[in-house]
Design an enzyme around this catalytic site. Structure first.
Site, PDB file in Angstrom:
ATOM      1  N   ALA A  59     -31.997  14.407  -1.988  1.00 52.73           N
ATOM      2  CA  ALA A  59     -32.160  14.981  -3.228  1.00 52.73           C
ATOM      3  C   ALA A  59     -32.059  16.479  -3.360  1.00 52.73           C
ATOM      4  O   ALA A  59     -32.687  16.969  -2.246  1.00 52.73           O
ATOM      5  CB  ALA A  59     -33.493  14.353  -3.883  1.00 52.73           C
ATOM      6  N   GLY A 104     -32.266  10.692  -0.278  1.00 51.42           N
ATOM      7  CA  GLY A 104     -31.489  10.016  -1.161  1.00 51.42           C
ATOM      8  C   GLY A 104     -29.974   9.925  -0.297  1.00 51.42           C
ATOM      9  O   GLY A 104     -29.438   8.804  -0.631  1.00 51.42           O
ATOM     10  N   GLU A 107     -30.209   6.322   1.388  1.00 53.08           N
ATOM     11  CA  GLU A 107     -30.252   5.549   0.253  1.00 53.08           C
ATOM     12  C   GLU A 107     -28.959   5.347  -0.390  1.00 53.08           C
ATOM     13  O   GLU A 107     -28.841   4.179  -0.594  1.00 53.08           O
ATOM     14  CB  GLU A 107     -31.452   5.907  -0.695  1.00 53.08           C
ATOM     15  N   GLU A 127     -39.409  11.874   3.522  1.00 52.32           N
ATOM     16  CA  GLU A 127     -40.012  12.080   2.057  1.00 52.32           C
ATOM     17  C   GLU A 127     -41.495  12.219   2.565  1.00 52.32           C
ATOM     18  O   GLU A 127     -42.415  13.023   1.809  1.00 52.32           O
ATOM     19  CB  GLU A 127     -40.007  10.778   1.079  1.00 52.32           C
TER      20      GLU A 127
END
Length: 253
Positions: A59, A104, A107, A127
């Protein structure tokens, strides 16, 4: 961002200067692209990143700062919904992990049907190091791929693993050599494109449900979907072609 050629769609993240980070704008663009793929005649999808350093570094952290509770949840829901579209596409998808796939980015790769890693790939869900946890599906897809114990270790330590370790634990299907991620992805995806699109979807659905239900329920799903497969024109064509000793011509019917 989207290119379709010879039945294989290619999505390439194109923010190499930002290591292909997932801004909210990029997430919305990906959501639209996955819709396009789902409604196209593509028979497979390849997802990769621009440049040689990163598939996707995660992200865009600066966008995540100083946001209220509702905005933070909306961001997580956007990421989850976007990757769920990818997960539920009616065609197989292949992530070619070229370089970093963190947060992300990993992911995104895990939402694909298959993952292949170039030798320089590095993966992780870091994270926890920011005082956060994965929010775009990582806590749910990782244990389905590698088991709960390994998933907990990765999520709670935030550690990075290389391509060899990712292959060993089943996070990626294989390590691939080459300089062109798109060519690698197209070659891998081509092994799935010669069959009935609707029956391939049944196969994908049956296997994916195995991770979500108990054995008895999974067997019922398999029985239902295999029965549906028998009703297709492609099943009749496939069986007739076998008896007649010729190559079947599937029409996705």
């Amino acid at each position: 961002m989207l290119d379709i050629n010879d039945g294989i769609a290619v999505v390439r993240l194109n923010r190499p200067d930002a290591l292909n980070a997932l801004s909210f704008t990029v997430l919305n663009e990906l959501s639209d692209v996955f819709d396009q793929v789902g409604h196209s005649k593509a028979r497979a999808l390849v997802v990769t990143g621009s440049g040689s350093k990163a598939f996707c570094a995660g992200a865009d952290i600066k966008e995540l700062m100083d946001r209220d509770l509702i905005a933070q949840r909306d961001g997580a829901v956007l990421g989850q919904a976007t990757f769920l579209k990818l997960d539920k596409l009616p065609v197989p998808s292949v992530a070619v992990i070229n370089g970093y796939a963190f947060g992300g980015g990993l992911e995104l790769a895990m939402a694909c049907t298959f993952r292949v890693a170039m030798p320089n790939a590095r993966m992780g869900l870091p994270e926890i190091k920011l005082g956060l946890i994965p929010g775009y599906g990582g806590t749910q897809r990782l244990p389905r791929l590698v088991g709960q114990a390994r998933a907990l270790e990765m999520v709670m330590s935030g550690k990075t693993i290389d391509a060899t370790e990712a292959e060993r634990i089943g996070l990626v299907n294989r390590i691939v050599e080459g300089d062109d991620p798109v060519a690698i992805g197209r070659e891998f995806a081509s092994q799935f494109t010669g069959y009935s699109r609707c029956v391939s979807l049944f196969a994908k659905e049956a296997v994916q449900r195995a991770a979500e239900v108990n054995l008895e329920e999974g067997l019922r799903v398999e029985a239902d979907l295999s029965t549906l497969a028998y009703q297709t024109a492609d099943a009749a064509e496939g069986m007739n072609a076998f008896v007649e000793k010729r190559k079947p011509v599937f029409k996705d019917e």
